[in-house]
Enzyme design. Structure first.
Site, mmCIF file in Angstrom:
data_model
loop_
_atom_site.group_PDB
_atom_site.id
_atom_site.type_symbol
_atom_site.label_atom_id
_atom_site.label_comp_id
_atom_site.label_asym_id
_atom_site.label_seq_id
_atom_site.Cartn_x
_atom_site.Cartn_y
_atom_site.Cartn_z
ATOM 1 N N GLU A 242 1.136 -1.281 0.047
ATOM 2 C CA GLU A 242 -0.028 0.131 -0.643
ATOM 3 C C GLU A 242 0.803 0.969 -0.081
ATOM 4 O O GLU A 242 0.930 2.017 1.095
ATOM 5 C CB GLU A 242 -0.898 0.438 1.301
ATOM 6 N N GLU B 70 -4.763 -8.744 0.865
ATOM 7 C CA GLU B 70 -5.572 -8.139 2.001
ATOM 8 C C GLU B 70 -6.708 -8.455 2.206
ATOM 9 O O GLU B 70 -7.150 -7.482 0.781
ATOM 10 C CB GLU B 70 -4.969 -7.219 2.555
HETATM 11 C C1 BG6 Z 1 -4.137 -2.133 5.579
HETATM 12 C C2 BG6 Z 1 -2.421 -2.206 5.698
HETATM 13 O O1 BG6 Z 1 -4.120 -0.788 5.107
HETATM 14 O O2 BG6 Z 1 -5.155 -2.609 6.233
HETATM 15 C C3 BG6 Z 1 -1.789 -2.941 7.236
HETATM 16 O O3 BG6 Z 1 -1.945 -2.954 4.866
HETATM 17 C C4 BG6 Z 1 -3.818 -2.252 8.335
HETATM 18 O O4 BG6 Z 1 -1.183 -2.590 8.189
HETATM 19 C C5 BG6 Z 1 -4.324 -2.839 7.477
HETATM 20 O O5 BG6 Z 1 -3.275 -3.191 9.691
HETATM 21 C C6 BG6 Z 1 -5.995 -2.762 8.475
HETATM 22 O O6 BG6 Z 1 -6.431 -1.333 8.690
HETATM 23 P P1 BG6 Z 1 -6.022 -0.712 10.401
HETATM 24 O O7 BG6 Z 1 -6.213 0.424 10.120
HETATM 25 O O8 BG6 Z 1 -7.144 -0.866 10.701
HETATM 26 O O9 BG6 Z 1 -5.297 -1.456 10.225
#
Ligand code: BG6
Length: 460
Positions: free
Chosen positions: A166, A364
């Site tokens: 990201e 993800e």
């Molecule tokens: C993604 C990232 O943006 O989402 C992670 O690659 C992140 O590092 C995940 O933890 C979930 O988002 P957040 O902001 O709730 O941790």
């Protein structure tokens, strides 16, 4: 079985060094911007929990990898911490870090889990930030050396490499919207950071290929499909510009090897273009990925702006659109993110139709839930049926995309064991495995057991 996936499909989860390893200032590791920011502004972090210990993967990686095998992982993504491997950001590798990563990779391989390794997950070494971070081309070169060091040290064990996770997030957080260090709000500097990040990506790809790497190298992008409120031309234009800024800014250079001409023209009009160097264009053109990771959490709904822009305010993408809250949208109230399962299909079909059907996978997807202990069953296990439903409903759309010819090779949940979410710290839990913050105990959630079954049967 109603939804059957290919036998070779990657089933697993994703994590990152800064969010899971812990031991942030141990084992010879130097601080990153996160250690520094927490030291100077702990109040910016949920319950003032910082990055020092996170989820103790550094210590318990063998147990964790055992649990991964138990819940049917055939692949797992994490990152190598630049500040752990090269504490000064450049120079000789830290021997303790080398043996940690060798051991971790060996353990994964011994358990039949393919390692997917990413090289940058928002964790700029402080020493590099002190000389300007991504605004400085010396840091770009230092990153390319770090990448080459990783390829040399670990290339025998790792065949799936990713240059960045990201990459737009440090741009947004650090240089536009004030949710990452160094908390700057300045579009031209943000554009420089974004541009130099893609140059760093292309240099790492070049190094991998020059070293004769025999695996695949790619990047992981968070793609957020932009949906217009209506078919009104002004709403359509708003969605188109949001797409240029937030998706195509990285997707086009990564897959097509060049920035979108329309975005470049727009930034030129507003005098926001970063400085380029001779040779950049050819470097970017040669830096096209072999494999694309797609992180998908939520759509972006936009509409035409209602009010005129204050021309004295800092230039930001929102000069061109307003956010739109669709009535009746389904929400994950904990994270404040809309749940729109079809978005995953729209991304995959866009990649098929407009990006040469580049080989990709869902790197993800996931659901962060606050106060998850209230779902503790009498058996002591988290009964996260909401997460099972979330994964299943997204997989149904992935399945449809596969049937329609998309090249989606796998699905990784964010995340394996509950981990530290930046300034949200441990507010929202995402894991297949619950982490007891008091005792450090790990316990597989109901979703982990469900996933094991899906992975073993190849569908559901
Ligand atoms: C993604 C990232 O943006 O989402 C992670 O690659 C992140 O590092 C995940 O933890 C979930 O988002 P957040 O902001 O709730 O941790």
């Amino acid at each position: 079985m109603q939804y059957r996936f290919p036998e070779s499909f990657w089933w697993g989860s994703a994590s990152s060094a800064p969010q899971a390893e812990g031991a942030s200032l141990q084992g010879g590791k130097a601080p990153t911007i996160w250690d520094h920011w927490f030291a100077i502004e702990p109040n910016r972090f949920h319950q003032q929990v910082g990055p020092a210990e996170t989820s103790t993967f550094y210590k318990y990686f063998r147990d964790d990898i055992g649990l991964m095998a138990e819940i049917g992982h055939n692949s797992f993504r994490t990152s190598i911490s630049w500040a752990r491997l090269l504490p000064a950001g450049q120079g000789e590798p830290n021997a303790e870090a080398v043996s940690f990563y060798q051991d971790m990779l060996d353990e994964l391989l011994a358990r039949g889990i393919t390692p997917f390794i990413n090289l940058f997950h928002f964790d700029m070494p402080l020493a590099m930030q002190e000389i300007g971070g991504w605004e400085n081309r010396e840091v770009v070169d230092a990153y390319a050396d770090f990448a080459a060091t990783c390829f040399r040290l670990f290339g025998g064990k790792v065949k799936h490499w990713f240059t960045f996770n990201e990459p737009i997030v440090p741009v947004e957080g650090g240089y536009l919207y004030d949710f990452h260090y160094p908390n700057v709000v300045d579009f031209r500097r943000a554009a420089t950071v974004a541009y130099n990040t893609m140059i760093a990506h292309a240099k790492a790809v070049q190094a991998y290929r020059q070293l004769g790497g025999d695996g695949q190298i790619g990047i992981i992008l968070n793609l957020t499909p932009s949906y217009p409120r209506s078919q009104n031309p002004a709403d359509l234009k708003a969605a188109h510009i949001a797409d240029l800024f937030f998706n195509r800014s990285f997707l086009d250079p990564a897959v097509r090897g060049e920035f979108p001409a329309e975005l470049v023209a727009l930034l030129r009009e507003y005098d926001q273009l970063p400085a380029c160097e001779p040779g950049d264009k050819a470097l970017l053109a040669a830096g096209k990925v072999d494999l694309l990771g797609v992180n998908y959490y939520q759509p972006r709904r936009v509409k035409a702006r209602l009010n005129a822009v204050n021309p004295a305010s800092p230039f930001i993408p929102e000069w061109f659109f307003d956010y739109y809250e669709m009535p009746g949208r389904k929400m994950n109230p904990h994270r404040g993110w809309e749940i729109y399962e079809k978005g995953i299909y729209d991304i995959l079909t866009d990649l098929r139709d407009n990006y040469g059907n580049v080989p990709c996978f869902i790197s993800e997807n996931g659901m962060g839930v606050e106060g998850e202990e209230k779902f503790l069953g009498t058996n002591g296990q988290i009964q996260d049926d909401y997460r099972i439903e979330f994964i299943r409903d997204h997989l149904i759309w992935v399945h449809k995309a596969l049937q329609e010819g998309c090249q989606c090779l796998g699905y990784h949940l964010w995340t394996f064991v509950d981990n530290w979410s930046w300034s949200n710290a441990y507010k929202n839990r995402y894991g297949f495995v619950r982490l007891d913050l008091g005792t450090g105990e790990r316990r597989i959630k109901k979703s982990g057991e469900w996933f094991a079954d899906v992975s073993r049967r190849g569908g559901f």
